[in-house]
Design a protein around this motif. Structure first.
Motif, PDB file in Angstrom:
ATOM      1  N   LEU A  30       0.803  -1.357   0.080  1.00 34.41           N
ATOM      2  CA  LEU A  30      -0.130   0.024   0.013  1.00 34.41           C
ATOM      3  C   LEU A  30       0.835   1.184  -0.184  1.00 34.41           C
ATOM      4  O   LEU A  30       0.299   2.393   0.028  1.00 34.41           O
ATOM      5  N   ILE A  31       2.233   1.119   0.014  1.00 34.55           N
ATOM      6  CA  ILE A  31       2.854   2.305   0.004  1.00 34.55           C
ATOM      7  C   ILE A  31       3.772   2.173  -1.388  1.00 34.55           C
ATOM      8  O   ILE A  31       4.526   1.456  -1.792  1.00 34.55           O
ATOM      9  N   THR A  32       3.723   3.509  -2.043  1.00 33.28           N
ATOM     10  CA  THR A  32       4.560   3.735  -3.090  1.00 33.28           C
ATOM     11  C   THR A  32       5.233   5.134  -3.101  1.00 33.28           C
ATOM     12  O   THR A  32       4.800   6.012  -2.796  1.00 33.28           O
ATOM     13  N   GLU A  33       6.387   4.896  -3.727  1.00 31.32           N
ATOM     14  CA  GLU A  33       7.187   6.370  -3.795  1.00 31.32           C
ATOM     15  C   GLU A  33       6.825   7.212  -4.925  1.00 31.32           C
ATOM     16  O   GLU A  33       6.926   6.492  -6.123  1.00 31.32           O
ATOM     17  N   GLY A  34       6.353   8.386  -4.486  1.00 31.21           N
ATOM     18  CA  GLY A  34       6.245   9.184  -5.786  1.00 31.21           C
ATOM     19  C   GLY A  34       7.509  10.448  -5.858  1.00 31.21           C
ATOM     20  O   GLY A  34       8.516  10.132  -5.434  1.00 31.21           O
TER      21      GLY A  34
END
Length: 347
Positions: free
Chosen positions: A224-228
């Motif tokens: 549920l965690i993605t880097e932008g």
């Protein structure tokens, strides 16, 4: 601009007065003064007559020295976003009250200005510099200090040095209140699109997100965690990766910036996911356009203009010898609009 004190010494030590020129030419003292200072509301005949008399008397126009312009330089990684414009507005609002000019530069590097930019600012010698998303190397810091140019790190990407002036928002609390809002609406599968991992503000928002989940005994889930990267394309890519699994995608997304939230909106549109009916979205910053998105974006307000004005005041206070609080952290707050709603029971 040319000005006169009303009299002027000539080479032999005598003193020519404008009243003498007025008496000699038959024009009033006011008309003589207008001719001397290049004013346009007198006749050409009067101007020529007075100019001739001034020349024959040996009167030399004294040019008043121009006041040196005071300038604050602001360096951005780039100046292509509404976020940057909001920051600049805050700086200009403050500096114009002090008759200070603002110069904008792009460093092309989110971590710190390149050395060429640092050299340029030293050559121009402004009264100070505001470095957006920047941290300086020890060498660059020493260069600024040795030339007497104070600088403020705005929204620092890392921990500023102890002696650096810095201003930022309370990013950790911002992450907490964004996530708490979604939890209070019944969401448990909350995705997050962070900013770059190396940036302090991004890590603080992620930590706030994790802390709010922990309050409800909900563990963080790596899927549920993605880097932008705080941009709209980055938000779009992050949302597409979070929403790919139709059966198990999050019911809410915390976008680490309003620009990223715009990317989430586009991803949801393409996937035919309705906001907020199928997906709640919350942003961060409260840039000017957030209220006009469809639906209007719920977000965490980062007081960008206040932060920017504070940075400018810190420079001004430093140049005028006033005591300065070196590290300023301004509060964040929740702005509830239409992009979040209570989770539907079948979810």
């Amino acid at each position: 601009m040319m000005t006169s004190t009303g009299s002027q010494h000539v080479g032999d030590g005598s003193k020519v007065k404008l009243s003498d020129i007025a008496r000699q030419t038959g024009y009033s003292l006011a008309t003589v003064s207008k001719a001397l200072n290049g004013k346009g509301d007198i006749s050409q005949t009067a101007r020529q007559t007075i100019d001739k008399a001034l020349k024959e008397s040996g009167y030399v126009r004294r040019i008043a020295p121009e006041r040196k312009q005071r300038t604050i330089e602001v360096v951005f990684q780039d100046f292509e976003t509404i976020w940057a414009l909001e920051v600049l507005r805050g700086i200009i609002h403050e500096t114009k009250q002090h008759d200070i000019n603002v110069m904008v530069a792009e460093s092309g590097d989110r971590q710190h200005p390149d050395s060429a930019w640092v050299e340029g600012i030293i050559e121009r010698h402004p009264i100070g510099a505001i470095l957006v998303f920047s941290n300086l190397t020890d060498g660059e810091r020493s260069t600024f200090q040795s030339h007497g140019i104070p600088f403020v790190v705005f929204d620092p990407s890392g921990n500023p040095a102890l002696d650096d002036l810095s201003v930022q928002a309370d990013n950790w609390i911002g992450g907490v209140i964004a996530t708490r809002h979604l939890l209070e609406l019944g969401h448990k599968r909350i995705g997050i699109i962070t900013g770059p991992d190396e940036m302090l503000c991004s890590r603080a928002r992620l930590d706030g997100y994790a802390a709010a989940l922990a309050e409800r005994n909900i563990p963080t889930s790596p899927e549920l965690i993605t880097e932008g990267d705080f941009t709209t394309p980055g938000g779009y890519e992050g949302a597409m990766s979070l929403l790919e699994n139709e059966q198990n995608h999050p019911t809410a997304i915390f976008a680490g910036s309003d620009l990223q939230a715009m990317g989430v909106y586009e991803a949801a549109r393409q996937l035919k996911i309705r906001i907020p009916e199928d997906l709640s979205v919350i942003g961060f910053d409260d840039i000017q356009t957030a209220a006009y998105m469809g639906p209007a974006l719920t977000t965490v307000r980062q007081p960008l203009r206040d932060m920017a004005a504070t940075a400018a005041r810190m420079i001004i206070d430093a140049t005028e010898g006033r005591q300065i609080q070196k590290r300023v952290i301004l509060p964040t707050s929740l702005v509830m609009r239409d992009s979040t709603q209570r989770i539907r029971k079948h979810n």
